[in-house]
Design an enzyme around this catalytic site. Structure first.
Site, PDB file in Angstrom:
ATOM      1  N   LYS A   1      21.895  19.296  24.085  1.00 47.49           N
ATOM      2  CA  LYS A   1      21.465  18.907  25.461  1.00 47.49           C
ATOM      3  C   LYS A   1      21.625  17.205  25.307  1.00 47.49           C
ATOM      4  O   LYS A   1      20.890  16.764  24.108  1.00 47.49           O
ATOM      5  CB  LYS A   1      20.103  18.984  25.732  1.00 47.49           C
ATOM      6  CG  LYS A   1      19.521  18.401  27.113  1.00 47.49           C
ATOM      7  CD  LYS A   1      18.242  19.017  27.701  1.00 47.49           C
ATOM      8  CE  LYS A   1      17.660  18.299  28.776  1.00 47.49           C
ATOM      9  NZ  LYS A   1      16.210  18.941  29.475  1.00 47.49           N
TER      10      LYS A   1
ATOM     11  N   ASP B   1      17.522  25.731  39.634  1.00 48.17           N
ATOM     12  CA  ASP B   1      18.458  25.495  38.777  1.00 48.17           C
ATOM     13  C   ASP B   1      17.737  25.585  37.322  1.00 48.17           C
ATOM     14  O   ASP B   1      18.337  25.453  36.260  1.00 48.17           O
ATOM     15  CB  ASP B   1      19.281  24.180  38.792  1.00 48.17           C
ATOM     16  CG  ASP B   1      18.549  23.011  39.140  1.00 48.17           C
ATOM     17  OD1 ASP B   1      17.597  23.158  40.080  1.00 48.17           O
ATOM     18  OD2 ASP B   1      18.548  21.836  38.450  1.00 48.17           O
TER      19      ASP B   1
HETATM   20  P1  AMP Z   1      17.159  18.525  35.563  1.00 49.21           P
HETATM   21  O1  AMP Z   1      16.211  18.055  36.737  1.00 49.21           O
HETATM   22  O2  AMP Z   1      16.938  17.786  34.538  1.00 49.21           O
HETATM   23  O3  AMP Z   1      17.059  19.770  35.606  1.00 49.21           O
HETATM   24  O4  AMP Z   1      18.875  17.736  36.294  1.00 49.21           O
HETATM   25  C1  AMP Z   1      19.101  18.455  37.389  1.00 49.21           C
HETATM   26  C2  AMP Z   1      20.619  18.197  37.442  1.00 49.21           C
HETATM   27  O5  AMP Z   1      21.021  16.526  37.025  1.00 49.21           O
HETATM   28  C3  AMP Z   1      21.392  19.114  36.507  1.00 49.21           C
HETATM   29  O6  AMP Z   1      22.486  19.488  36.902  1.00 49.21           O
HETATM   30  C4  AMP Z   1      21.610  18.158  35.112  1.00 49.21           C
HETATM   31  O7  AMP Z   1      22.546  18.599  34.258  1.00 49.21           O
HETATM   32  C5  AMP Z   1      21.714  16.740  35.958  1.00 49.21           C
HETATM   33  N1  AMP Z   1      21.327  15.528  34.961  1.00 49.21           N
HETATM   34  C6  AMP Z   1      20.292  15.083  34.763  1.00 49.21           C
HETATM   35  N2  AMP Z   1      20.157  13.979  33.837  1.00 49.21           N
HETATM   36  C7  AMP Z   1      21.687  13.778  33.625  1.00 49.21           C
HETATM   37  C8  AMP Z   1      22.418  12.808  32.722  1.00 49.21           C
HETATM   38  N3  AMP Z   1      21.991  11.924  32.090  1.00 49.21           N
HETATM   39  N4  AMP Z   1      23.724  13.117  32.966  1.00 49.21           N
HETATM   40  C9  AMP Z   1      24.221  14.057  33.603  1.00 49.21           C
HETATM   41  N5  AMP Z   1      23.803  14.682  34.244  1.00 49.21           N
HETATM   42  C10 AMP Z   1      22.215  14.867  34.366  1.00 49.21           C
HETATM   43 MG    MG Z   2      17.954  21.544  34.884  1.00 48.64          MG
END
Ligand code: AMP
Ligand code: MG
Length: 522
Positions: free
Chosen positions: A124, A274
Protein backbone atom coordinates in the site's frame (compact mmCIF):
# COMPACT_ATOMS: atom_id res chain seq x y z
CA UNK A 1 16.31 -14.39 0.51
CA UNK A 2 14.00 -17.40 0.80
CA UNK A 3 12.20 -18.70 -2.21
CA UNK A 4 8.50 -18.14 -1.71
CA UNK A 5 6.00 -20.49 -3.28
CA UNK A 6 3.82 -18.32 -5.48
CA UNK A 7 0.47 -19.40 -6.82
CA UNK A 8 -1.00 -16.34 -8.49
CA UNK A 9 -4.50 -17.61 -9.06
CA UNK A 10 -6.18 -14.21 -9.43
CA UNK A 11 -4.17 -13.19 -12.49
CA UNK A 12 -4.00 -16.74 -13.78
CA UNK A 13 -7.71 -17.44 -13.76
CA UNK A 14 -9.41 -14.10 -14.21
CA UNK A 15 -9.44 -11.67 -17.13
CA UNK A 16 -7.06 -8.73 -16.94
CA UNK A 17 -6.73 -5.39 -18.63
CA UNK A 18 -4.91 -5.73 -21.99
CA UNK A 19 -3.54 -2.21 -21.61
CA UNK A 20 -0.42 -1.64 -19.55
CA UNK A 21 1.02 1.39 -17.83
CA UNK A 22 -0.41 3.53 -15.07
CA UNK A 23 -2.28 6.11 -17.13
CA UNK A 24 -5.68 6.61 -15.56
CA UNK A 25 -8.53 4.90 -17.35
CA UNK A 26 -11.82 3.10 -17.11
CA UNK A 27 -11.09 -0.60 -17.28
CA UNK A 28 -13.93 -2.74 -18.58
CA UNK A 29 -14.37 -6.50 -18.84
CA UNK A 30 -11.33 -7.01 -16.61
CA UNK A 31 -10.79 -7.47 -12.89
CA UNK A 32 -7.26 -6.10 -12.65
CA UNK A 33 -4.46 -4.29 -14.45
CA UNK A 34 -0.88 -5.48 -14.34
CA UNK A 35 1.08 -2.65 -12.73
CA UNK A 36 4.54 -2.48 -11.24
CA UNK A 37 5.40 -0.67 -8.04
CA UNK A 38 7.23 2.61 -8.66
CA UNK A 39 10.73 2.59 -7.11
CA UNK A 40 11.54 4.85 -4.15
CA UNK A 41 14.88 6.52 -3.35
CA UNK A 42 15.82 5.03 0.02
CA UNK A 43 13.70 2.15 1.31
CA UNK A 44 14.33 1.39 4.97
CA UNK A 45 12.61 -1.30 7.03
CA UNK A 46 11.08 0.50 10.02
CA UNK A 47 9.09 -2.35 11.54
CA UNK A 48 7.78 -5.79 10.80
CA UNK A 49 5.42 -8.26 12.41
CA UNK A 50 7.38 -11.21 13.77
CA UNK A 51 4.35 -13.51 13.60
CA UNK A 52 3.51 -12.67 10.00
CA UNK A 53 7.15 -12.91 8.93
CA UNK A 54 7.35 -16.34 10.56
CA UNK A 55 4.24 -17.86 9.01
CA UNK A 56 5.23 -16.54 5.60
CA UNK A 57 8.57 -18.25 6.07
CA UNK A 58 10.99 -15.31 6.41
CA UNK A 59 14.02 -15.98 8.59
CA UNK A 60 15.71 -13.36 10.79
CA UNK A 61 18.47 -13.23 8.15
CA UNK A 62 15.92 -12.45 5.43
CA UNK A 63 14.55 -9.61 7.51
CA UNK A 64 18.01 -8.22 8.20
CA UNK A 65 19.00 -8.38 4.53
CA UNK A 66 18.85 -5.01 2.72
CA UNK A 67 17.01 -6.70 -0.14
CA UNK A 68 13.98 -7.12 2.13
CA UNK A 69 13.36 -3.36 2.22
CA UNK A 70 14.02 -3.18 -1.51
CA UNK A 71 11.27 -5.72 -2.23
CA UNK A 72 8.76 -4.48 0.32
CA UNK A 73 9.42 -0.85 -0.51
CA UNK A 74 8.60 -1.59 -4.15
CA UNK A 75 12.05 -1.43 -5.74
CA UNK A 76 12.51 -5.08 -6.64
CA UNK A 77 10.41 -8.14 -7.34
CA UNK A 78 11.06 -11.64 -6.14
CA UNK A 79 10.96 -14.55 -8.53
CA UNK A 80 7.32 -15.49 -9.04
CA UNK A 81 5.75 -12.11 -8.23
CA UNK A 82 3.21 -10.85 -10.78
CA UNK A 83 2.11 -7.43 -9.58
CA UNK A 84 -1.32 -6.01 -10.35
CA UNK A 85 -3.87 -3.48 -9.17
CA UNK A 86 -7.41 -4.78 -8.70
CA UNK A 87 -10.41 -3.21 -10.35
CA UNK A 88 -13.51 -2.63 -8.21
CA UNK A 89 -16.20 -0.08 -7.52
CA UNK A 90 -18.07 0.93 -4.44
CA UNK A 91 -20.66 2.94 -2.61
CA UNK A 92 -18.95 5.80 -0.81
CA UNK A 93 -20.89 7.53 1.98
CA UNK A 94 -24.10 6.07 0.65
CA UNK A 95 -23.65 6.92 -3.03
CA UNK A 96 -22.57 4.81 -5.95
CA UNK A 97 -19.07 6.01 -6.90
CA UNK A 98 -18.41 3.93 -10.01
CA UNK A 99 -14.98 2.49 -10.70
CA UNK A 100 -12.50 2.96 -7.83
CA UNK A 101 -9.92 0.16 -7.83
CA UNK A 102 -6.55 -0.11 -6.14
CA UNK A 103 -5.35 3.45 -6.56
CA UNK A 104 -2.30 2.94 -4.41
CA UNK A 105 -2.30 -0.72 -3.55
CA UNK A 106 -0.41 -3.20 -5.67
CA UNK A 107 -0.66 -6.92 -5.08
CA UNK A 108 2.69 -8.67 -5.52
CA UNK A 109 1.33 -12.18 -5.65
CA UNK A 110 -0.26 -15.00 -3.69
CA UNK A 111 1.95 -17.33 -1.74
CA UNK A 112 1.28 -20.70 -0.20
CA UNK A 113 2.84 -21.00 3.24
CA UNK A 114 4.33 -24.15 4.79
CA UNK A 115 0.85 -25.26 5.87
CA UNK A 116 -0.49 -24.72 2.37
CA UNK A 117 -2.45 -21.62 3.37
CA UNK A 118 -2.78 -18.86 0.83
CA UNK A 119 -1.65 -15.31 1.52
CA UNK A 120 -1.87 -12.38 -0.81
CA UNK A 121 0.94 -9.87 -0.35
CA UNK A 122 -0.08 -6.32 -1.15
CA UNK A 123 1.91 -3.12 -1.01
CA UNK A 124 0.00 0.00 0.00
CA UNK A 125 1.53 3.27 -1.16
CA UNK A 126 3.58 1.69 -3.97
CA UNK A 127 2.86 4.35 -6.60
CA UNK A 128 0.33 5.08 -9.30
CA UNK A 129 -1.93 2.58 -11.00
CA UNK A 130 -4.64 2.98 -13.65
CA UNK A 131 -7.02 3.47 -10.69
CA UNK A 132 -5.18 6.35 -8.99
CA UNK A 133 -7.56 8.92 -10.49
CA UNK A 134 -6.24 12.36 -9.53
CA UNK A 135 -3.91 11.09 -6.80
CA UNK A 136 -0.29 9.97 -6.52
CA UNK A 137 -0.57 6.37 -5.39
CA UNK A 138 1.54 7.08 -2.32
CA UNK A 139 0.92 6.88 1.41
CA UNK A 140 2.34 9.00 4.20
CA UNK A 141 4.29 7.59 7.12
CA UNK A 142 1.65 8.61 9.67
CA UNK A 143 -1.15 6.64 8.02
CA UNK A 144 1.17 3.72 7.30
CA UNK A 145 2.17 3.52 10.97
CA UNK A 146 -1.51 3.56 11.85
CA UNK A 147 -2.32 0.72 9.44
CA UNK A 148 0.68 -1.35 10.49
CA UNK A 149 0.02 -1.05 14.22
CA UNK A 150 -3.74 -1.32 14.12
CA UNK A 151 -4.06 -4.34 11.90
CA UNK A 152 -1.63 -6.26 14.10
CA UNK A 153 -3.33 -4.99 17.27
CA UNK A 154 -6.73 -6.11 15.97
CA UNK A 155 -5.41 -9.57 15.25
CA UNK A 156 -4.12 -9.95 18.79
CA UNK A 157 -7.45 -8.70 20.12
CA UNK A 158 -9.11 -11.59 18.29
CA UNK A 159 -10.78 -9.40 15.66
CA UNK A 160 -10.79 -10.72 12.06
CA UNK A 161 -8.45 -8.48 10.09
CA UNK A 162 -5.91 -8.21 7.33
CA UNK A 163 -2.36 -8.44 8.70
CA UNK A 164 0.74 -6.37 8.10
CA UNK A 165 4.14 -7.86 7.30
CA UNK A 166 6.24 -4.74 7.10
CA UNK A 167 6.47 -0.98 7.28
CA UNK A 168 9.10 0.54 5.00
CA UNK A 169 10.00 4.23 4.94
CA UNK A 170 10.61 5.34 1.36
CA UNK A 171 12.87 8.34 1.82
CA UNK A 172 10.56 10.21 -0.55
CA UNK A 173 8.40 13.09 0.57
CA UNK A 174 4.70 13.00 -0.22
CA UNK A 175 2.60 16.18 -0.50
CA UNK A 176 -0.56 16.13 1.60
CA UNK A 177 -3.12 18.68 2.63
CA UNK A 178 -3.93 17.06 5.94
CA UNK A 179 -6.82 19.35 6.84
CA UNK A 180 -8.01 20.08 3.30
CA UNK A 181 -7.48 23.76 4.04
CA UNK A 182 -5.29 24.63 1.08
CA UNK A 183 -1.97 24.13 2.93
CA UNK A 184 -0.32 21.03 1.54
CA UNK A 185 3.03 20.17 3.08
CA UNK A 186 5.60 17.49 2.36
CA UNK A 187 5.41 14.51 4.67
CA UNK A 188 7.59 11.40 4.87
CA UNK A 189 6.31 8.56 2.70
CA UNK A 190 6.03 4.86 3.50
CA UNK A 191 4.85 1.54 2.14
CA UNK A 192 3.07 -1.13 4.16
CA UNK A 193 2.98 -4.72 3.00
CA UNK A 194 -0.37 -6.07 4.07
CA UNK A 195 -1.32 -9.68 4.00
CA UNK A 196 -4.64 -11.52 3.76
CA UNK A 197 -6.00 -14.70 2.18
CA UNK A 198 -7.98 -12.43 -0.16
CA UNK A 199 -8.53 -8.72 -0.71
CA UNK A 200 -11.76 -9.20 -2.66
CA UNK A 201 -14.29 -6.59 -1.59
CA UNK A 202 -18.05 -6.07 -1.87
CA UNK A 203 -17.17 -3.46 -4.49
CA UNK A 204 -15.36 -6.10 -6.57
CA UNK A 205 -18.80 -7.56 -7.37
CA UNK A 206 -20.62 -4.26 -7.55
CA UNK A 207 -18.59 -2.92 -10.46
CA UNK A 208 -19.27 -5.67 -13.02
CA UNK A 209 -22.88 -5.76 -11.80
CA UNK A 210 -23.29 -2.00 -12.31
CA UNK A 211 -21.89 -2.34 -15.81
CA UNK A 212 -24.28 -5.16 -16.62
CA UNK A 213 -21.35 -7.53 -17.16
CA UNK A 214 -23.01 -10.65 -15.79
CA UNK A 215 -20.44 -12.98 -17.35
CA UNK A 216 -17.61 -11.27 -15.48
CA UNK A 217 -19.62 -11.07 -12.29
CA UNK A 218 -20.42 -14.75 -12.45
CA UNK A 219 -16.81 -15.61 -13.14
CA UNK A 220 -15.68 -13.64 -10.08
CA UNK A 221 -18.31 -15.25 -7.86
CA UNK A 222 -17.23 -18.73 -8.91
CA UNK A 223 -13.57 -17.87 -8.49
CA UNK A 224 -14.11 -16.40 -5.03
CA UNK A 225 -16.00 -19.46 -3.89
CA UNK A 226 -13.43 -21.88 -5.25
CA UNK A 227 -10.42 -20.02 -3.92
CA UNK A 228 -11.65 -18.38 -0.72
CA UNK A 229 -14.57 -20.59 0.35
CA UNK A 230 -13.53 -24.08 -0.83
CA UNK A 231 -15.23 -25.70 2.16
CA UNK A 232 -18.60 -24.79 0.60
CA UNK A 233 -17.96 -26.86 -2.50
CA UNK A 234 -19.62 -30.22 -2.51
CA UNK A 235 -18.46 -31.66 -5.79
CA UNK A 236 -17.00 -29.47 -8.49
CA UNK A 237 -19.93 -27.32 -9.60
CA UNK A 238 -20.77 -23.97 -8.13
CA UNK A 239 -24.52 -24.43 -7.90
CA UNK A 240 -27.23 -22.00 -6.80
CA UNK A 241 -27.10 -23.78 -3.46
CA UNK A 242 -23.35 -23.14 -3.10
CA UNK A 243 -23.73 -19.50 -4.11
CA UNK A 244 -26.50 -19.10 -1.52
CA UNK A 245 -24.29 -20.53 1.17
CA UNK A 246 -21.48 -18.23 0.02
CA UNK A 247 -23.61 -15.13 0.45
CA UNK A 248 -24.87 -16.40 3.80
CA UNK A 249 -21.29 -16.90 4.95
CA UNK A 250 -20.29 -13.39 3.90
CA UNK A 251 -23.22 -12.08 5.93
CA UNK A 252 -22.33 -14.11 9.01
CA UNK A 253 -18.66 -13.27 8.88
CA UNK A 254 -19.46 -9.59 8.54
CA UNK A 255 -21.77 -9.84 11.54
CA UNK A 256 -19.10 -11.43 13.68
CA UNK A 257 -16.53 -8.84 12.66
CA UNK A 258 -18.84 -5.97 13.56
CA UNK A 259 -19.73 -7.52 16.92
CA UNK A 260 -16.00 -7.64 17.69
CA UNK A 261 -15.61 -3.99 16.74
CA UNK A 262 -18.41 -3.12 19.16
CA UNK A 263 -16.82 -5.22 21.89
CA UNK A 264 -13.40 -3.57 21.68
CA UNK A 265 -14.51 -0.02 20.83
CA UNK A 266 -13.18 0.20 17.27
CA UNK A 267 -14.65 2.68 14.80
CA UNK A 268 -13.65 1.98 11.20
CA UNK A 269 -14.50 5.45 9.96
CA UNK A 270 -14.93 4.68 6.22
CA UNK A 271 -17.26 1.72 5.86
CA UNK A 272 -17.69 2.25 2.13
CA UNK A 273 -18.48 -0.94 0.23
CA UNK A 274 -15.04 -0.86 -1.40
CA UNK A 275 -13.64 -1.20 2.11
CA UNK A 276 -15.66 -4.28 3.05
CA UNK A 277 -13.88 -7.62 2.73
CA UNK A 278 -15.81 -10.58 1.44
CA UNK A 279 -13.99 -12.66 4.06
CA UNK A 280 -15.33 -10.50 6.89
CA UNK A 281 -11.90 -9.08 7.66
CA UNK A 282 -11.32 -5.57 8.89
CA UNK A 283 -9.69 -3.94 5.88
CA UNK A 284 -8.39 -0.54 4.77
CA UNK A 285 -7.30 1.21 7.92
CA UNK A 286 -7.70 4.92 7.28
CA UNK A 287 -9.29 7.49 9.57
CA UNK A 288 -10.32 4.82 12.07
CA UNK A 289 -10.39 5.48 15.79
CA UNK A 290 -10.84 3.91 19.20
CA UNK A 291 -13.47 4.85 21.69
CA UNK A 292 -12.02 6.60 24.73
CA UNK A 293 -15.05 8.04 26.57
CA UNK A 294 -17.99 5.88 25.60
CA UNK A 295 -19.96 7.63 22.87
CA UNK A 296 -21.97 5.78 20.22
CA UNK A 297 -22.22 9.00 18.20
CA UNK A 298 -18.49 9.47 17.88
CA UNK A 299 -16.74 9.26 14.52
CA UNK A 300 -13.02 9.83 14.08
CA UNK A 301 -13.46 10.81 10.43
CA UNK A 302 -13.67 14.58 9.93
CA UNK A 303 -14.92 13.99 6.37
CA UNK A 304 -17.97 12.38 7.99
CA UNK A 305 -18.38 14.87 10.83
CA UNK A 306 -21.74 16.26 9.67
CA UNK A 307 -23.57 13.15 8.59
CA UNK A 308 -21.82 10.83 11.08
CA UNK A 309 -22.81 7.94 8.88
CA UNK A 310 -19.93 5.83 10.16
CA UNK A 311 -20.25 6.66 13.87
CA UNK A 312 -19.49 3.91 16.39
CA UNK A 313 -23.08 3.00 17.18
CA UNK A 314 -24.15 2.96 13.54
CA UNK A 315 -21.70 0.29 12.40
CA UNK A 316 -24.05 -2.70 12.73
CA UNK A 317 -26.67 -0.92 10.59
CA UNK A 318 -24.15 0.21 7.99
CA UNK A 319 -22.77 -3.31 7.61
CA UNK A 320 -26.29 -4.48 6.80
CA UNK A 321 -26.74 -1.62 4.34
CA UNK A 322 -23.49 -2.65 2.67
CA UNK A 323 -24.60 -6.28 2.52
CA UNK A 324 -27.77 -5.08 0.83
CA UNK A 325 -25.62 -3.43 -1.84
CA UNK A 326 -23.71 -6.69 -2.26
CA UNK A 327 -26.98 -8.63 -2.47
CA UNK A 328 -28.20 -6.24 -5.18
CA UNK A 329 -25.01 -6.78 -7.12
CA UNK A 330 -25.38 -10.56 -6.89
CA UNK A 331 -28.98 -10.67 -8.12
CA UNK A 332 -27.99 -11.60 -11.72
CA UNK A 333 -26.19 -14.76 -10.61
CA UNK A 334 -29.18 -16.09 -8.65
CA UNK A 335 -32.32 -17.69 -10.03
CA UNK A 336 -34.42 -16.23 -7.25
CA UNK A 337 -34.07 -13.50 -4.64
CA UNK A 338 -34.85 -15.84 -1.80
CA UNK A 339 -31.25 -16.89 -1.00
CA UNK A 340 -30.21 -13.25 -0.86
CA UNK A 341 -33.05 -12.39 1.51
CA UNK A 342 -32.15 -15.41 3.60
CA UNK A 343 -28.51 -14.30 3.74
CA UNK A 344 -29.46 -10.87 5.03
CA UNK A 345 -31.57 -12.56 7.70
CA UNK A 346 -28.51 -14.55 8.64
CA UNK A 347 -26.65 -11.30 9.21
CA UNK A 348 -29.25 -10.23 11.75
CA UNK A 349 -29.25 -13.58 13.52
CA UNK A 350 -25.47 -13.88 13.53
CA UNK A 351 -25.04 -10.33 14.77
CA UNK A 352 -27.52 -10.91 17.55
CA UNK A 353 -25.71 -14.06 18.59
CA UNK A 354 -22.21 -12.57 18.36
CA UNK A 355 -23.30 -9.43 20.12
CA UNK A 356 -24.77 -11.42 22.99
CA UNK A 357 -21.56 -13.40 23.23
CA UNK A 358 -19.68 -10.11 23.35
CA UNK A 359 -21.97 -8.76 26.06
CA UNK A 360 -21.68 -11.98 28.05
CA UNK A 361 -17.89 -11.77 27.85
CA UNK A 362 -17.78 -8.13 28.81
CA UNK A 363 -19.98 -8.75 31.84
CA UNK A 364 -18.46 -12.13 32.69
CA UNK A 365 -21.66 -14.12 32.17
CA UNK A 366 -21.91 -17.71 30.98
CA UNK A 367 -24.48 -16.72 28.33
CA UNK A 368 -26.00 -13.53 26.97
CA UNK A 369 -29.77 -13.43 27.49
CA UNK A 370 -32.37 -10.90 26.31
CA UNK A 371 -32.26 -9.22 29.69
CA UNK A 372 -28.48 -8.85 29.35
CA UNK A 373 -28.83 -6.85 26.16
CA UNK A 374 -31.05 -4.48 28.15
CA UNK A 375 -28.63 -4.50 31.06
CA UNK A 376 -25.81 -3.51 28.72
CA UNK A 377 -27.90 -0.80 27.07
CA UNK A 378 -28.61 0.69 30.47
CA UNK A 379 -24.91 0.69 31.25
CA UNK A 380 -24.07 2.27 27.89
CA UNK A 381 -26.45 5.14 28.65
CA UNK A 382 -24.70 5.73 31.97
CA UNK A 383 -21.22 5.52 30.45
CA UNK A 384 -22.14 8.05 27.81
CA UNK A 385 -23.85 10.49 30.15
CA UNK A 386 -21.06 10.41 32.74
CA UNK A 387 -18.20 10.50 30.22
CA UNK A 388 -16.58 7.21 31.12
CA UNK A 389 -13.66 5.51 29.41
CA UNK A 390 -14.91 2.31 27.78
CA UNK A 391 -11.75 0.19 27.98
CA UNK A 392 -10.82 1.11 31.54
CA UNK A 393 -14.36 0.76 32.85
CA UNK A 394 -14.90 -2.78 31.60
CA UNK A 395 -11.41 -3.92 32.50
CA UNK A 396 -11.76 -2.63 36.06
CA UNK A 397 -15.33 -3.87 36.38
CA UNK A 398 -13.84 -7.36 36.58
CA UNK A 399 -12.19 -6.35 39.86
CA UNK A 400 -15.38 -4.96 41.41
CA UNK A 401 -17.66 -6.91 43.71
CA UNK A 402 -21.03 -5.55 42.56
CA UNK A 403 -22.68 -6.66 45.81
CA UNK A 404 -20.79 -3.80 47.45
CA UNK A 405 -21.92 -0.78 45.44
CA UNK A 406 -18.93 1.50 45.33
CA UNK A 407 -17.57 3.41 42.36
CA UNK A 408 -14.13 4.09 43.81
CA UNK A 409 -12.38 1.14 42.14
CA UNK A 410 -13.67 2.48 38.82
CA UNK A 411 -12.48 6.04 39.41
CA UNK A 412 -9.71 5.80 36.79
CA UNK A 413 -12.34 5.43 34.05
CA UNK A 414 -14.04 8.78 34.67
CA UNK A 415 -12.95 11.84 32.71
CA UNK A 416 -14.81 14.30 34.91
CA UNK A 417 -14.92 13.85 38.71
CA UNK A 418 -18.00 16.09 38.94
CA UNK A 419 -19.94 13.93 36.53
CA UNK A 420 -18.78 10.88 38.42
CA UNK A 421 -20.13 12.23 41.68
CA UNK A 422 -23.46 13.11 40.09
CA UNK A 423 -23.80 9.73 38.40
CA UNK A 424 -22.86 7.69 41.46
CA UNK A 425 -26.39 6.81 42.61
CA UNK A 426 -27.36 5.62 39.14
CA UNK A 427 -24.20 3.55 38.79
CA UNK A 428 -24.86 2.00 42.18
CA UNK A 429 -28.36 1.07 41.05
CA UNK A 430 -26.92 -0.48 37.96
CA UNK A 431 -24.33 -2.42 39.99
CA UNK A 432 -27.17 -3.76 42.14
CA UNK A 433 -28.97 -4.92 38.99
CA UNK A 434 -25.77 -6.53 37.78
CA UNK A 435 -25.25 -8.24 41.14
CA UNK A 436 -28.78 -9.64 40.95
CA UNK A 437 -28.11 -10.96 37.46
CA UNK A 438 -24.87 -12.59 38.60
CA UNK A 439 -26.77 -14.52 41.26
CA UNK A 440 -28.55 -16.43 38.47
CA UNK A 441 -25.26 -17.19 36.70
CA UNK A 442 -23.51 -20.45 37.58
CA UNK A 443 -20.00 -18.95 37.33
CA UNK A 444 -17.86 -18.47 40.42
CA UNK A 445 -16.43 -14.97 41.01
CA UNK A 446 -13.09 -16.30 39.78
CA UNK A 447 -14.62 -17.53 36.54
CA UNK A 448 -16.44 -14.26 36.03
CA UNK A 449 -13.20 -12.35 36.42
CA UNK A 450 -11.33 -14.65 34.03
CA UNK A 451 -14.05 -14.28 31.39
CA UNK A 452 -14.03 -10.53 31.69
CA UNK A 453 -10.27 -10.30 31.44
CA UNK A 454 -10.41 -12.32 28.23
CA UNK A 455 -13.08 -10.08 26.67
CA UNK A 456 -12.05 -6.63 27.90
CA UNK A 457 -8.59 -5.60 26.70
CA UNK A 458 -6.23 -3.71 28.97
CA UNK A 459 -4.46 -2.19 25.96
CA UNK A 460 -5.97 -0.80 22.78
CA UNK A 461 -4.38 1.46 20.19
CA UNK A 462 -5.74 4.68 21.60
CA UNK A 463 -5.67 7.40 19.00
CA UNK A 464 -3.24 9.54 20.97
CA UNK A 465 -0.85 6.63 21.53
CA UNK A 466 -0.59 6.08 17.79
CA UNK A 467 -0.08 9.81 17.34
CA UNK A 468 2.76 9.88 19.91
CA UNK A 469 4.52 7.10 18.03
CA UNK A 470 3.96 9.00 14.76
CA UNK A 471 5.36 12.25 16.20
CA UNK A 472 8.47 10.41 17.32
CA UNK A 473 8.90 8.57 14.04
CA UNK A 474 8.59 11.81 12.08
CA UNK A 475 11.52 13.04 14.20
CA UNK A 476 13.51 9.95 13.25
CA UNK A 477 12.84 7.82 16.33
CA UNK A 478 11.10 4.53 15.52
CA UNK A 479 11.19 3.18 19.08
CA UNK A 480 7.61 4.27 19.82
CA UNK A 481 6.31 2.09 16.99
CA UNK A 482 8.19 -0.95 18.21
CA UNK A 483 7.08 -0.39 21.80
CA UNK A 484 3.40 -0.23 20.80
CA UNK A 485 3.78 -3.24 18.56
CA UNK A 486 5.11 -5.20 21.55
CA UNK A 487 2.47 -4.02 24.02
CA UNK A 488 -0.38 -4.69 21.61
CA UNK A 489 0.72 -8.27 21.06
CA UNK A 490 -0.67 -9.11 24.51
CA UNK A 491 -3.64 -6.78 24.93
CA UNK A 492 -5.45 -8.88 27.53
CA UNK A 493 -2.48 -9.18 29.90
CA UNK A 494 -1.59 -6.64 32.52
CA UNK A 495 1.94 -5.57 31.68
CA UNK A 496 3.71 -4.19 34.76
CA UNK A 497 5.59 -1.00 33.99
CA UNK A 498 3.35 -0.23 31.03
CA UNK A 499 0.42 1.23 32.96
CA UNK A 500 0.82 4.51 31.11
CA UNK A 501 -0.38 2.86 27.92
CA UNK A 502 -3.66 1.88 29.52
CA UNK A 503 -4.57 5.28 30.91
CA UNK A 504 -7.36 7.65 29.96
CA UNK A 505 -6.76 9.89 26.99
CA UNK A 506 -4.85 12.90 28.35
CA UNK A 507 -6.44 16.34 28.12
CA UNK A 508 -4.00 17.59 25.51
CA UNK A 509 -5.22 14.93 23.11
CA UNK A 510 -8.91 15.71 23.44
CA UNK A 511 -9.10 17.92 20.36
CA UNK A 512 -5.75 17.39 18.72
CA UNK A 513 -5.60 16.38 15.07
CA UNK A 514 -4.62 12.75 14.75
CA UNK A 515 -5.86 12.03 18.28
CA UNK A 516 -9.55 12.72 18.05
CA UNK A 517 -10.03 13.87 14.49
CA UNK A 518 -8.62 12.33 11.35
CA UNK A 519 -9.12 13.11 7.73
CA UNK A 520 -9.06 10.75 4.78
CA UNK A 521 -5.86 12.51 3.66
CA UNK A 522 -3.30 9.79 3.96
P1 AMP B 1 -9.97 4.69 0.71
O1 AMP B 1 -11.05 5.60 1.24
O2 AMP B 1 -8.62 4.89 1.32
O3 AMP B 1 -10.39 3.26 0.73
O4 AMP B 1 -9.75 5.10 -0.83
C1 AMP B 1 -10.79 5.20 -1.75
C2 AMP B 1 -10.24 5.11 -3.15
O5 AMP B 1 -9.29 6.14 -3.38
C3 AMP B 1 -9.53 3.80 -3.47
O6 AMP B 1 -9.82 3.48 -4.79
C4 AMP B 1 -8.08 4.16 -3.28
O7 AMP B 1 -7.24 3.32 -4.01
C5 AMP B 1 -8.04 5.60 -3.78
N1 AMP B 1 -6.93 6.36 -3.17
C6 AMP B 1 -6.84 6.82 -1.90
N2 AMP B 1 -5.69 7.47 -1.71
C7 AMP B 1 -5.01 7.44 -2.89
C8 AMP B 1 -3.74 7.93 -3.33
N3 AMP B 1 -2.91 8.61 -2.55
N4 AMP B 1 -3.39 7.70 -4.61
C9 AMP B 1 -4.20 7.02 -5.43
N5 AMP B 1 -5.39 6.55 -5.08
C10 AMP B 1 -5.81 6.74 -3.81
MG1 MG C 1 -10.19 1.51 0.23
Amino acid sequence: MITLRFDNSFVRELPGDPETGAHRRQVRAALYSRTHPTPVPAPRLVAYSPEVATFLGFSPEDLADPSFAQVFGGNALLEGMEPYAANYGGHQFGNWAGQLGDGRAITLGEILDARGERWELQLKGAGPTPYSRGADGRAVLRSSIREFLCSEAMHHLGVPTTRALSLVATGEPVMRDMFYDGHPRPEPGAVVCRVAPSFIRFGSFELPAARGDTALLSQLVDFTIRRDFPELLDGTDVTEQVRSEFFGQVCERTARMIAHWMRVGFVHGVMNTDNMSVLGLTIDYGPYGWIDDFDPDWTPNTTDADQRRYRFGNQPRIALWNLNRLANALVPVFDSLEPLRAGLERYLAAFDQANRAGIAGKLGLAEGRDEDVALMQALHALLQAAEVDMSIFFRELAEVDPRVPNLDPLRAAFYDPEKMKRAEPEFNDWLARYAARLRSDPASPGERRARMRAANPRYVLRNYLAQEAIDRAEQGDDAGILELREILRRPYEDQPGRERFAMRRPDWARNRAGCSMLSCSS
